[in-house]
Design a protein around this motif. Sequence first.
Motif, PDB file in Angstrom:
ATOM      1  N   GLN A  86       0.384  -1.049  -0.284  1.00 54.39           N
ATOM      2  CA  GLN A  86      -0.494  -0.013  -0.251  1.00 54.39           C
ATOM      3  C   GLN A  86       1.246   1.016   0.212  1.00 54.39           C
ATOM      4  OE1 GLN A  86      -3.054   0.276   2.855  1.00 54.39           O
ATOM      5  NE2 GLN A  86      -4.024   2.324   2.389  1.00 54.39           N
ATOM      6  N   GLU A  90       0.351   3.928  -2.692  1.00 53.67           N
ATOM      7  CA  GLU A  90       0.285   5.702  -2.100  1.00 53.67           C
ATOM      8  C   GLU A  90       1.313   6.906  -2.844  1.00 53.67           C
ATOM      9  OE1 GLU A  90      -0.546   5.484   2.023  1.00 53.67           O
ATOM     10  OE2 GLU A  90      -2.466   4.884   1.345  1.00 53.67           O
ATOM     11  N   GLU A 139      -7.015   3.004  -2.795  1.00 56.83           N
ATOM     12  CA  GLU A 139      -8.183   2.713  -2.096  1.00 56.83           C
ATOM     13  C   GLU A 139      -8.863   1.768  -1.738  1.00 56.83           C
ATOM     14  OE1 GLU A 139     -12.919   4.441  -1.758  1.00 56.83           O
ATOM     15  OE2 GLU A 139     -11.304   5.703  -3.275  1.00 56.83           O
ATOM     16  N   ASP A 142      -6.083  -0.173   0.878  1.00 56.14           N
ATOM     17  CA  ASP A 142      -6.786   0.234   2.492  1.00 56.14           C
ATOM     18  C   ASP A 142      -8.011  -0.150   2.869  1.00 56.14           C
ATOM     19  OD1 ASP A 142      -6.443   2.185   4.341  1.00 56.14           O
ATOM     20  OD2 ASP A 142      -7.943   2.955   4.077  1.00 56.14           O
ATOM     21  N   GLN A 146      -8.412  -3.301   5.755  1.00 58.13           N
ATOM     22  CA  GLN A 146      -8.981  -3.447   6.587  1.00 58.13           C
ATOM     23  C   GLN A 146      -9.944  -4.292   7.315  1.00 58.13           C
ATOM     24  OE1 GLN A 146     -11.984   0.179   6.952  1.00 58.13           O
ATOM     25  NE2 GLN A 146      -9.885   1.320   6.043  1.00 58.13           N
TER      26      GLN A 146
END
Length: 150
Positions: A86, A90, A139, A142, A146
Amino acid sequence: MSGDTDLIKLYSSRILALAADIPHLGRLEAPDASVKRRSPLCGSTVTVDVTIQDGRVAEFGQDVKACALGQAAASVVGAAIVGTTQEQIETARDQLKAMLKTGGDAPDAPFDGLEVLLPARDYKNRHASILLSLEAAAEAMDQAKQVHCA
């Protein structure tokens, strides 16, 4: 006439070749996360599916309905993204945005192929489409993180 020459440079044979051959085109059957992003200016859309393993992209799929520049960006991203974290995604997104908007350098490897889009720097109305794939991927990572942490 120089405007026509600039457009010809913008749509180079390399950009058109990338746009014609997008890796990981299509949707995943069981993604950890899916994100659809749309450019309000031109209507381009990119939907990204990811599965992650050990914090890295294990599988990637994308549905790309964008201009040649957005397709070229998605092609570079698709070729480079499997195995990335990630943080790398990013960072690449932020570097691409800086390259287009503030004269920054091209993104670091493995996303350094996005340098081919440097000529688009002067075409602000194309920036959002170019950024779609990395924004959606960031996104999705992310969201997937989670799900794995829940």
